[in-house]
Enzyme design. Structure first.
Site, PDB file in Angstrom:
ATOM      1  N   HIS A   1      -2.185  -5.292   1.325  1.00  0.00           N
ATOM      2  CA  HIS A   1      -3.447  -5.999   1.099  1.00  0.00           C
ATOM      3  C   HIS A   1      -3.123  -7.384   0.548  1.00  0.00           C
ATOM      4  O   HIS A   1      -2.175  -7.530  -0.225  1.00  0.00           O
ATOM      5  CB  HIS A   1      -4.306  -5.244   0.077  1.00  0.00           C
ATOM      6  CG  HIS A   1      -5.494  -6.029  -0.385  1.00  0.00           C
ATOM      7  ND1 HIS A   1      -6.669  -6.069   0.324  1.00  0.00           N
ATOM      8  CD2 HIS A   1      -5.656  -6.857  -1.460  1.00  0.00           C
ATOM      9  CE1 HIS A   1      -7.530  -6.867  -0.318  1.00  0.00           C
ATOM     10  NE2 HIS A   1      -6.937  -7.358  -1.395  1.00  0.00           N
TER      11      HIS A   1
ATOM     12  N   TYR B   1     -11.764  -2.682  -4.794  1.00  0.00           N
ATOM     13  CA  TYR B   1     -12.347  -2.824  -3.458  1.00  0.00           C
ATOM     14  C   TYR B   1     -13.876  -2.923  -3.505  1.00  0.00           C
ATOM     15  O   TYR B   1     -14.546  -2.579  -2.528  1.00  0.00           O
ATOM     16  CB  TYR B   1     -11.930  -1.659  -2.573  1.00  0.00           C
ATOM     17  CG  TYR B   1     -10.577  -1.835  -1.894  1.00  0.00           C
ATOM     18  CD1 TYR B   1     -10.279  -2.980  -1.168  1.00  0.00           C
ATOM     19  CD2 TYR B   1      -9.616  -0.830  -1.946  1.00  0.00           C
ATOM     20  CE1 TYR B   1      -9.061  -3.126  -0.524  1.00  0.00           C
ATOM     21  CE2 TYR B   1      -8.391  -0.972  -1.298  1.00  0.00           C
ATOM     22  CZ  TYR B   1      -8.125  -2.130  -0.594  1.00  0.00           C
ATOM     23  OH  TYR B   1      -6.918  -2.279   0.066  1.00  0.00           O
TER      24      TYR B   1
ATOM     25  N   PHE C   1     -16.290   2.791   5.597  1.00  0.00           N
ATOM     26  CA  PHE C   1     -14.920   3.241   5.362  1.00  0.00           C
ATOM     27  C   PHE C   1     -14.519   3.215   3.885  1.00  0.00           C
ATOM     28  O   PHE C   1     -13.353   3.465   3.550  1.00  0.00           O
ATOM     29  CB  PHE C   1     -13.929   2.406   6.188  1.00  0.00           C
ATOM     30  CG  PHE C   1     -14.013   0.906   5.951  1.00  0.00           C
ATOM     31  CD1 PHE C   1     -13.351   0.302   4.900  1.00  0.00           C
ATOM     32  CD2 PHE C   1     -14.744   0.106   6.830  1.00  0.00           C
ATOM     33  CE1 PHE C   1     -13.415  -1.060   4.696  1.00  0.00           C
ATOM     34  CE2 PHE C   1     -14.823  -1.268   6.637  1.00  0.00           C
ATOM     35  CZ  PHE C   1     -14.153  -1.857   5.562  1.00  0.00           C
TER      36      PHE C   1
ATOM     37  N   ARG D   1      -1.990 -14.771   3.841  1.00  0.00           N
ATOM     38  CA  ARG D   1      -2.730 -13.967   4.822  1.00  0.00           C
ATOM     39  C   ARG D   1      -2.217 -14.197   6.243  1.00  0.00           C
ATOM     40  O   ARG D   1      -2.228 -13.275   7.069  1.00  0.00           O
ATOM     41  CB  ARG D   1      -4.234 -14.222   4.706  1.00  0.00           C
ATOM     42  CG  ARG D   1      -4.803 -13.455   3.501  1.00  0.00           C
ATOM     43  CD  ARG D   1      -6.265 -13.659   3.324  1.00  0.00           C
ATOM     44  NE  ARG D   1      -7.074 -13.090   4.383  1.00  0.00           N
ATOM     45  CZ  ARG D   1      -7.510 -11.829   4.419  1.00  0.00           C
ATOM     46  NH1 ARG D   1      -7.154 -10.974   3.478  1.00  0.00           N
ATOM     47  NH2 ARG D   1      -8.290 -11.426   5.395  1.00  0.00           N
TER      48      ARG D   1
ATOM     49  N   THR E   1      -5.832  -7.297  10.343  1.00  0.00           N
ATOM     50  CA  THR E   1      -6.122  -6.043   9.634  1.00  0.00           C
ATOM     51  C   THR E   1      -5.705  -4.823  10.447  1.00  0.00           C
ATOM     52  O   THR E   1      -5.150  -3.866   9.896  1.00  0.00           O
ATOM     53  CB  THR E   1      -7.635  -5.970   9.320  1.00  0.00           C
ATOM     54  OG1 THR E   1      -7.996  -7.125   8.562  1.00  0.00           O
ATOM     55  CG2 THR E   1      -7.981  -4.731   8.519  1.00  0.00           C
TER      56      THR E   1
ATOM     57  N   GLU F   1      -9.571  -9.294  -8.132  1.00  0.00           N
ATOM     58  CA  GLU F   1      -8.590  -8.250  -7.815  1.00  0.00           C
ATOM     59  C   GLU F   1      -7.460  -8.226  -8.844  1.00  0.00           C
ATOM     60  O   GLU F   1      -6.984  -7.153  -9.226  1.00  0.00           O
ATOM     61  CB  GLU F   1      -8.039  -8.472  -6.407  1.00  0.00           C
ATOM     62  CG  GLU F   1      -9.091  -8.219  -5.325  1.00  0.00           C
ATOM     63  CD  GLU F   1      -8.666  -8.676  -3.947  1.00  0.00           C
ATOM     64  OE1 GLU F   1      -9.496  -8.593  -3.020  1.00  0.00           O
ATOM     65  OE2 GLU F   1      -7.508  -9.133  -3.786  1.00  0.00           O
TER      66      GLU F   1
ATOM     67  N   LYS G   1       0.819  -1.218   0.000  1.00  0.00           N
ATOM     68  CA  LYS G   1       0.000   0.000   0.000  1.00  0.00           C
ATOM     69  C   LYS G   1       0.860   1.280   0.000  1.00  0.00           C
ATOM     70  O   LYS G   1       2.067   1.222   0.270  1.00  0.00           O
ATOM     71  CB  LYS G   1      -0.935  -0.027   1.216  1.00  0.00           C
ATOM     72  CG  LYS G   1      -1.988  -1.138   1.131  1.00  0.00           C
ATOM     73  CD  LYS G   1      -3.017  -0.989   2.241  1.00  0.00           C
ATOM     74  CE  LYS G   1      -4.089  -2.061   2.136  1.00  0.00           C
ATOM     75  NZ  LYS G   1      -5.153  -1.866   3.144  1.00  0.00           N
TER      76      LYS G   1
ATOM     77  N   ARG H   1       2.280  -6.934   9.012  1.00  0.00           N
ATOM     78  CA  ARG H   1       1.658  -5.781   9.678  1.00  0.00           C
ATOM     79  C   ARG H   1       2.144  -5.642  11.112  1.00  0.00           C
ATOM     80  O   ARG H   1       2.330  -4.523  11.618  1.00  0.00           O
ATOM     81  CB  ARG H   1       0.133  -5.917   9.634  1.00  0.00           C
ATOM     82  CG  ARG H   1      -0.449  -5.673   8.237  1.00  0.00           C
ATOM     83  CD  ARG H   1      -1.911  -6.018   8.207  1.00  0.00           C
ATOM     84  NE  ARG H   1      -2.559  -5.703   6.942  1.00  0.00           N
ATOM     85  CZ  ARG H   1      -3.637  -6.322   6.483  1.00  0.00           C
ATOM     86  NH1 ARG H   1      -4.190  -7.299   7.196  1.00  0.00           N
ATOM     87  NH2 ARG H   1      -4.166  -5.983   5.336  1.00  0.00           N
TER      88      ARG H   1
END
Ligand code: CMP
Length: 137
Positions: free
Chosen positions: A119, A53, A61, A89, A95, A130, A13, A106
């Site tokens: 992501h 998205y 959001f 993942r 998240t 995607e 990102k 993360r």
């Protein structure tokens, strides 16, 4: 039982690209054993981000998410390896970056929610949609 070789998509990102973390993030997946099949740096257009998205279009959001993901360059990569969707993942982490476990991407690199470093597709179906949205150009 479902540990088959498959593909998934990750997108580094804008927060992580700005901070110069692209190499470290992609390196996590290479170190784990995933093959990088395709890489592209782009700045998403708003229509492209809205398609990317689309699953979140009714969420409160959504506007913030689209504004953020179009705020600067991102790097998308198709990764291939065993049970790629679920395994990637797990490497990415929760998240909410501040809650993500140490050792996850993360957990090690971020503190944000919208700006949560990376992501990753959450299913084979999401990956197909995607990937089409991301590599449109
Ligand atoms: P990502 O994995 O890219 O999928 C959707 C994104 O929406 C998520 O990471 C977060 O960056 C962002 N987001 C913003 N607010 C929320 C929220 N309240 N709950 C979940 N995701 C959110």
């Amino acid at each position: 039982m479902s540990a088959q070789t498959e593909e998934t998509l990750i997108v580094v990102k804008p927060d992580a690209v700005r901070r110069g973390l692209v190499g470290q993030v992609l390196g996590r997946f290479e170190t784990k054993g995933f093959a990088v099949k395709r890489v592209l740096m782009i700045t998403m257009t708003r229509p492209q981000a809205e398609e990317f998205y689309a699953v979140h279009k009714d969420k409160p959001f959504f506007g913030e998410l689209v504004s953020f993901i179009t705020s600067g360059p991102v790097v998308g990569a198709v990764l291939a390896g065993r049970d790629a969707v679920a395994t990637v993942r797990r490497l990415v982490g929760a998240t909410k970056s501040w809650e993500a476990a140490p050792g996850t991407i993360r957990g090690d690199f971020g503190l944000g929610l919208t700006d949560n470093v990376i992501h990753a597709s959450d299913s084979a179906e999401s990956f197909a949609k995607e990937r089409n949205a991301f590599f449109k150009s």
